[in-house]
Enzyme design. Structure first.
Site, PDB file in Angstrom:
ATOM      1  N   ASP A 184       0.853  -1.173   0.000  1.00  0.00           N
ATOM      2  CA  ASP A 184       0.000   0.000   0.000  1.00  0.00           C
ATOM      3  C   ASP A 184       0.898   1.234   0.000  1.00  0.00           C
ATOM      4  O   ASP A 184       1.793   1.346   0.830  1.00  0.00           O
ATOM      5  CB  ASP A 184      -0.895  -0.003   1.254  1.00  0.00           C
ATOM      6  CG  ASP A 184      -1.839   1.181   1.278  1.00  0.00           C
ATOM      7  OD1 ASP A 184      -2.903   1.071   0.663  1.00  0.00           O
ATOM      8  OD2 ASP A 184      -1.505   2.198   1.908  1.00  0.00           O
ATOM      9  N   GLU A 268      -0.888  -1.261  -6.100  1.00  0.00           N
ATOM     10  CA  GLU A 268      -2.029  -0.574  -6.690  1.00  0.00           C
ATOM     11  C   GLU A 268      -1.591   0.073  -7.984  1.00  0.00           C
ATOM     12  O   GLU A 268      -0.510   0.640  -8.075  1.00  0.00           O
ATOM     13  CB  GLU A 268      -2.523   0.518  -5.737  1.00  0.00           C
ATOM     14  CG  GLU A 268      -3.455   0.018  -4.671  1.00  0.00           C
ATOM     15  CD  GLU A 268      -3.935   1.173  -3.805  1.00  0.00           C
ATOM     16  OE1 GLU A 268      -5.150   1.373  -3.727  1.00  0.00           O
ATOM     17  OE2 GLU A 268      -3.095   1.874  -3.230  1.00  0.00           O
ATOM     18  N   ASP A 364      -3.198   1.143   6.605  1.00  0.00           N
ATOM     19  CA  ASP A 364      -2.325   0.869   5.461  1.00  0.00           C
ATOM     20  C   ASP A 364      -2.071  -0.627   5.301  1.00  0.00           C
ATOM     21  O   ASP A 364      -1.946  -1.127   4.186  1.00  0.00           O
ATOM     22  CB  ASP A 364      -0.985   1.607   5.630  1.00  0.00           C
ATOM     23  CG  ASP A 364      -1.166   3.110   5.532  1.00  0.00           C
ATOM     24  OD1 ASP A 364      -2.233   3.535   5.029  1.00  0.00           O
ATOM     25  OD2 ASP A 364      -0.267   3.855   5.958  1.00  0.00           O
TER      26      ASP A 364
END
Ligand SMILES: [Zn+2]
Length: 406
Positions: A184, A268, A364
């Site tokens: 993350d 991501e 997170d």
């Protein structure tokens, strides 16, 4: 597998070579700008864009013409390489990967690339490299160059010259070691792994930042373009480069550790460009974390994330692992324990508490766990769909997005 790698060293050119380097870099910039101006002019007149071959023909005319005879003093291949760079800049623009190519300013991009390995001689034993029209140049030999030389780029930074030697070599297909991990990316923590480890934010080089601020204040008190002002300016440039080096070093250490210890890394798929554009938002819909995402801070983050991903991608390819990029959807709002999706799951920036099952964890880490899950789903989908067989050993990122929304 073939491994491409660049080895960078500081050059130690003698006075005459320094003058030549500046002139050659200037010639490259001139050719780039002239070709770009020509493209713009032809476009304005509704004419077709000249291709690389057409530009090369023109370059020969410029070199032999009466207006710019000094171009003939510069080495041919780096000048042609500049035209190739311009072609690529256009291609990137048309593919919406980059902004429209801009004119180069003096002192901004002093560099030239020698693309032909036949013209380059590397003498590592004597720490010197031979380049056309420059002769033998000495360099600070800090490590051995491995592989066959493919091309060489010479560039200037803070009054020093550097050489980057790109090589190619054949290595045995490595077998990836370690398990899978999700990452993350954030502002307060630069990167958080799904196993709970995290890395400090990129703007944490406070000592440099303080010095930079002081130097900037000092410069603003000087008379513009005076010698004192110039001194302050070069000091600021040095601090900037030191900050850049520290950050690069930090990123390299981080990505090396992660790629060495994991066979599969999921991140991501952040659209850095879109994100920075929408950071401020509109008056009806103001953006979140505007302060963190704007100004210097923002550019640090943008560069950091882009560079982080780039390094992970090639380092994982080196170690035989996979990088999997997944769309960032609800990764911070989904409960890893029960799957409940709710904005209320995140009462505070750093805390995640599920409204349904009460699962508690650092926000997170939750994001990283969800990224890992999405990555697993995508990986399974791609392998079973045989979009890219794993035997090929290539890393995949962002591919097959349409087929498989994890
Ligand atoms: Zn839950």
């Amino acid at each position: 597998m073939q491994r491409l790698q660049a080895f960078k060293y500081e050059l130690m050119p003698i006075g005459e070579q320094q003058r030549q380097l500046r002139r050659f870099a200037g010639a490259c910039r001139f050719v780039f700008n002239k070709a770009l101006a020509l493209h713009k002019e032809r476009y304005g007149q509704g004419e077709k864009k000249l291709g690389y071959a057409g530009l090369c023909k023109l370059l020969t005319e410029w070199r032999n013409g009466p207006e710019t005879p000094w171009l003939a003093d510069a080495p041919t291949h780096p000048l042609q390489q500049t035209l190739k760079d311009l072609e690529r800049a256009y291609a990137n623009f048309f593919a919406k990967r980059a902004e429209f190519p801009r004119f180069k300013k003096k002192g901004q991009s002093e560099s030239l690339r020698y693309p032909d390995p036949k013209q380059i001689k590397l003498d590592q034993g004597n720490s010197r490299i031979f380049l056309p029209k420059l002769g033998w140049l000495r360099y600070r030999n800090s490590r051995e160059v491995l592989g066959k030389v493919k091309n060489v780029t010479v560039s200037a930074s803070c009054g020093k010259w550097f050489v980057s030697i790109q090589t190619e070599r054949e290595l045995e297909q490595p077998i990836p070691s370690g398990g899978a991990v999700g990452i993350d990316m954030g502002v307060a923590r630069f990167a958080t792994l799904s196993d709970g480890t995290f890395y400090a934010p990129l703007n944490s080089f406070k000592r440099h930042q303080d010095r930079l601020r002081k130097a900037q204040q000092a410069m603003s008190r000087k008379v513009k373009f005076s010698s004192n002002w110039k001194n302050e300016k070069s000091r600021i440039q040095k601090i900037h480069s030191r900050i850049g080096n520290a950050r690069r070093d930090y990123l390299h250490k981080t990505t090396t550790t992660i790629s060495k210890n994991h066979a599969m890394v999921c991140i991501e798929d952040l659209q850095v460009r879109n994100m920075s554009r929408s950071a401020a938002g509109s008056t009806e819909k103001p953006g979140r974390n505007v302060r963190a995402k704007s100004g210097l801070n923002k550019s640090i983050l943008d560069q950091g994330w882009f560079e982080f991903r780039r390094q992970l991608e090639y380092k994982l390819a080196w170690s035989g692992g996979w990088l999997i990029a997944v769309p960032a959807q609800n990764t911070s709002r989904t409960c890893p324990a029960c799957g409940c999706v709710s904005a209320h799951n995140r009462p505070m920036q750093a805390k995640f508490i599920c409204v349904q099952c009460g699962f508690e964890e650092h926000a997170d880490v939750v994001g990283a766990i969800n990224v890992l899950r999405a990555g697993h789903a995508r990986f399974a989908c791609e392998v079973s769909g045989a979009i890219m067989p794993p035997a090929a050993g290539t890393h995949r990122s962002g591919s097959g997005a349409a087929q498989c929304r994890a």
